[in-house]
Design a protein around this motif. Structure first.
Motif, PDB file in Angstrom:
ATOM      1  N   PHE A   1      24.365  77.548  71.832  1.00  0.00           N
ATOM      2  CA  PHE A   1      24.762  77.653  70.430  1.00  0.00           C
ATOM      3  C   PHE A   1      24.117  78.905  69.857  1.00  0.00           C
ATOM      4  CE2 PHE A   1      26.634  73.619  70.627  1.00  0.00           C
ATOM      5  CZ  PHE A   1      27.346  73.412  69.452  1.00  0.00           C
ATOM      6  N   GLY A   2      24.802  79.512  68.912  1.00  0.00           N
ATOM      7  CA  GLY A   2      24.272  80.670  68.223  1.00  0.00           C
ATOM      8  C   GLY A   2      23.992  80.325  66.774  1.00  0.00           C
ATOM      9  N   LEU A   3      23.033  81.003  66.190  1.00  0.00           N
ATOM     10  CA  LEU A   3      22.805  80.929  64.748  1.00  0.00           C
ATOM     11  C   LEU A   3      23.508  82.120  64.139  1.00  0.00           C
ATOM     12  CD1 LEU A   3      19.019  80.056  64.452  1.00  0.00           C
ATOM     13  CD2 LEU A   3      20.964  78.544  64.016  1.00  0.00           C
ATOM     14  N   GLY A   4      24.212  81.895  63.047  1.00  0.00           N
ATOM     15  CA  GLY A   4      24.960  82.984  62.448  1.00  0.00           C
ATOM     16  C   GLY A   4      24.944  82.970  60.940  1.00  0.00           C
ATOM     17  N   CYS A   5      25.265  84.129  60.392  1.00  0.00           N
ATOM     18  CA  CYS A   5      25.448  84.322  58.968  1.00  0.00           C
ATOM     19  C   CYS A   5      26.344  85.551  58.832  1.00  0.00           C
ATOM     20  CB  CYS A   5      24.112  84.528  58.248  1.00  0.00           C
ATOM     21  SG  CYS A   5      23.260  86.078  58.646  1.00  0.00           S
ATOM     22  N   LEU A   6      26.684  85.892  57.616  1.00  0.00           N
ATOM     23  CA  LEU A   6      27.448  87.117  57.399  1.00  0.00           C
ATOM     24  C   LEU A   6      26.519  88.312  57.602  1.00  0.00           C
ATOM     25  CD1 LEU A   6      29.578  86.139  54.275  1.00  0.00           C
ATOM     26  CD2 LEU A   6      30.221  86.067  56.692  1.00  0.00           C
ATOM     27  N   PRO A   7      26.941  89.329  58.336  1.00  0.00           N
ATOM     28  CA  PRO A   7      26.044  90.434  58.677  1.00  0.00           C
ATOM     29  C   PRO A   7      25.649  91.315  57.501  1.00  0.00           C
ATOM     30  CG  PRO A   7      28.243  90.877  59.500  1.00  0.00           C
ATOM     31  CD  PRO A   7      28.249  89.475  58.973  1.00  0.00           C
ATOM     32  N   ASN A   8      26.357  91.220  56.385  1.00  0.00           N
ATOM     33  CA  ASN A   8      26.013  92.036  55.210  1.00  0.00           C
ATOM     34  C   ASN A   8      25.303  91.212  54.139  1.00  0.00           C
ATOM     35  OD1 ASN A   8      28.152  90.483  54.480  1.00  0.00           O
ATOM     36  ND2 ASN A   8      29.383  92.141  53.628  1.00  0.00           N
ATOM     37  N   ASN A   9      24.864  90.008  54.472  1.00  0.00           N
ATOM     38  CA  ASN A   9      24.213  89.133  53.504  1.00  0.00           C
ATOM     39  C   ASN A   9      22.710  89.092  53.785  1.00  0.00           C
ATOM     40  OD1 ASN A   9      23.160  86.606  52.308  1.00  0.00           O
ATOM     41  ND2 ASN A   9      25.290  86.382  51.638  1.00  0.00           N
TER      42      ASN A   9
ATOM     43  N   SER B   1      20.596  83.505  69.528  1.00  0.00           N
ATOM     44  CA  SER B   1      20.456  82.194  70.161  1.00  0.00           C
ATOM     45  C   SER B   1      19.854  81.184  69.195  1.00  0.00           C
ATOM     46  CB  SER B   1      19.597  82.297  71.421  1.00  0.00           C
ATOM     47  OG  SER B   1      18.306  82.760  71.103  1.00  0.00           O
ATOM     48  N   CYS B   2      20.369  79.972  69.278  1.00  0.00           N
ATOM     49  CA  CYS B   2      19.968  78.892  68.378  1.00  0.00           C
ATOM     50  C   CYS B   2      18.703  78.231  68.932  1.00  0.00           C
ATOM     51  CB  CYS B   2      21.127  77.898  68.253  1.00  0.00           C
ATOM     52  SG  CYS B   2      20.845  76.616  67.032  1.00  0.00           S
ATOM     53  N   ASN B   3      17.578  78.771  68.531  1.00  0.00           N
ATOM     54  CA  ASN B   3      16.277  78.247  68.937  1.00  0.00           C
ATOM     55  C   ASN B   3      15.200  78.902  68.082  1.00  0.00           C
ATOM     56  OD1 ASN B   3      16.783  80.786  70.319  1.00  0.00           O
ATOM     57  ND2 ASN B   3      14.923  80.392  71.488  1.00  0.00           N
TER      58      ASN B   3
ATOM     59  N   LYS C   1      11.207  79.275  72.194  1.00  0.00           N
ATOM     60  CA  LYS C   1      11.579  77.920  72.616  1.00  0.00           C
ATOM     61  C   LYS C   1      12.915  77.943  73.345  1.00  0.00           C
ATOM     62  CE  LYS C   1       8.130  75.998  70.396  1.00  0.00           C
ATOM     63  NZ  LYS C   1       6.998  75.486  71.067  1.00  0.00           N
ATOM     64  N   ARG C   2      13.249  76.839  74.006  1.00  0.00           N
ATOM     65  CA  ARG C   2      14.517  76.688  74.734  1.00  0.00           C
ATOM     66  C   ARG C   2      15.659  76.696  73.726  1.00  0.00           C
ATOM     67  NH1 ARG C   2      17.938  72.767  76.143  1.00  0.00           N
ATOM     68  NH2 ARG C   2      18.839  72.792  78.215  1.00  0.00           N
ATOM     69  N   PHE C   3      16.768  77.350  74.084  1.00  0.00           N
ATOM     70  CA  PHE C   3      17.903  77.403  73.165  1.00  0.00           C
ATOM     71  C   PHE C   3      18.725  76.122  73.221  1.00  0.00           C
ATOM     72  CE2 PHE C   3      18.969  80.081  76.891  1.00  0.00           C
ATOM     73  CZ  PHE C   3      19.997  79.326  77.444  1.00  0.00           C
TER      74      PHE C   3
ATOM     75  N   ARG D   1      18.439  68.309  65.914  1.00  0.00           N
ATOM     76  CA  ARG D   1      17.050  67.903  66.137  1.00  0.00           C
ATOM     77  C   ARG D   1      16.094  69.055  65.810  1.00  0.00           C
ATOM     78  NH1 ARG D   1      16.391  66.924  71.743  1.00  0.00           N
ATOM     79  NH2 ARG D   1      17.956  65.332  71.470  1.00  0.00           N
ATOM     80  N   GLN D   2      16.466  70.278  66.205  1.00  0.00           N
ATOM     81  CA  GLN D   2      15.561  71.413  66.021  1.00  0.00           C
ATOM     82  C   GLN D   2      15.605  71.994  64.601  1.00  0.00           C
ATOM     83  OE1 GLN D   2      14.656  75.572  68.325  1.00  0.00           O
ATOM     84  NE2 GLN D   2      15.402  73.879  69.542  1.00  0.00           N
ATOM     85  N   PHE D   3      16.788  71.957  63.977  1.00  0.00           N
ATOM     86  CA  PHE D   3      16.927  72.639  62.684  1.00  0.00           C
ATOM     87  C   PHE D   3      17.311  71.733  61.515  1.00  0.00           C
ATOM     88  CE2 PHE D   3      17.536  75.976  65.848  1.00  0.00           C
ATOM     89  CZ  PHE D   3      16.579  76.880  65.414  1.00  0.00           C
ATOM     90  N   GLY D   4      17.662  70.478  61.793  1.00  0.00           N
ATOM     91  CA  GLY D   4      17.985  69.544  60.719  1.00  0.00           C
ATOM     92  C   GLY D   4      19.018  70.087  59.754  1.00  0.00           C
ATOM     93  N   ARG D   5      18.696  70.056  58.484  1.00  0.00           N
ATOM     94  CA  ARG D   5      19.627  70.482  57.432  1.00  0.00           C
ATOM     95  C   ARG D   5      19.522  71.961  57.079  1.00  0.00           C
ATOM     96  NH1 ARG D   5      20.978  65.738  53.524  1.00  0.00           N
ATOM     97  NH2 ARG D   5      20.733  64.005  54.955  1.00  0.00           N
ATOM     98  N   GLN D   6      18.774  72.714  57.867  1.00  0.00           N
ATOM     99  CA  GLN D   6      18.630  74.146  57.594  1.00  0.00           C
ATOM    100  C   GLN D   6      19.894  74.922  57.930  1.00  0.00           C
ATOM    101  OE1 GLN D   6      14.895  74.518  59.976  1.00  0.00           O
ATOM    102  NE2 GLN D   6      14.171  75.591  58.155  1.00  0.00           N
ATOM    103  N   VAL D   7      20.768  74.331  58.749  1.00  0.00           N
ATOM    104  CA  VAL D   7      22.000  75.000  59.155  1.00  0.00           C
ATOM    105  C   VAL D   7      23.162  74.020  59.085  1.00  0.00           C
ATOM    106  CG1 VAL D   7      20.755  76.557  60.721  1.00  0.00           C
ATOM    107  CG2 VAL D   7      21.789  74.494  61.644  1.00  0.00           C
TER     108      VAL D   7
END
Length: 192
Positions: A36-44, A143-145, A149-151, A160-166
């Motif tokens: 899994f990847g963590l993402g956002c808009l690249p200009n934000n 990478s989503c980690n 840590k392990r991705f 489990r790793q990020f809860g409501r942050q994403v």
């Protein structure tokens, strides 16, 4: 593109809500080639800072940006020569990231402090490309980690790793066992 396919990608979240979340600087987790990847808009800027904070990643490191096509990524880059354009278009979609000179407007958080290049890719993962197309924007893809840590390879691990942050976009990762290869476009040298 069918509505059912779009719904499967978006899971419980509708596209309008996802776009609003991204515009406000929110972070999403989505399936890519190997994890899994963590993402956002690249200009934000807010989104970029959020990713650095939740990953516990130094701000001096750059981030990878994905898109559904070179055209989607082009506004972030300096103009490519016809041969460079042909090279990347022949290579993509693939788990192959190119480091390319970027626009002066690209944030230092995105490219890394003191760097004038950006890591970009059109992924070999249909859902990741579709997500970029649906939100009509390139997306940060790291990478989503937490750093060191392990991705995460499934939605349960992300939650489990990020809860409501994403916000997690439902999906399955690809079959790759390793992260994307990285090449410097100008030198042709493999960096990873």
């Amino acid at each position: 593109m069918s509505v059912m396919y779009t719904h499967r990608i978006m899971g419980a979240f509708d596209l309008r809500r996802l776009k609003q979340h991204l515009r406000r600087g929110g972070v999403i987790a989505y399936a890519c080639e190997a994890c899994f990847g963590l993402g956002c808009l690249p200009n934000n800027q807010r989104g970029l800072r959020q990713i650095m904070t939740i990953k516990q990643r130094p701000q001096s490191k750059g981030l990878i940006v994905i898109g559904d096509s070179l055209n989607r990524l082009q506004p972030l880059l300096k103009p490519l020569t016809p041969s460079q354009t042909e090279l990347v278009n022949q290579a993509w979609p693939a788990a192959k990231t190119f480091i390319i000179p970027c626009s002066d407007k690209v944030s230092a958080l995105l490219r890394g402090n003191g760097r004038d290049k950006l890591a970009v890719r059109v992924p070999a993962h249909n859902d990741a490309r579709l997500l970029s197309k649906l939100v009509a924007s390139p997306l940060v893809s790291t990478s989503c980690n937490r750093s060191g840590k392990r991705f995460c390879t499934n939605t349960r691990e992300v939650k489990r790793q990020f809860g409501r942050q994403v916000i997690v976009v439902d999906g399955r990762i690809g079959r790759n066992k390793q992260p994307s290869q990285i090449f410097d476009l100008l030198s042709g040298r493999r960096l990873r």
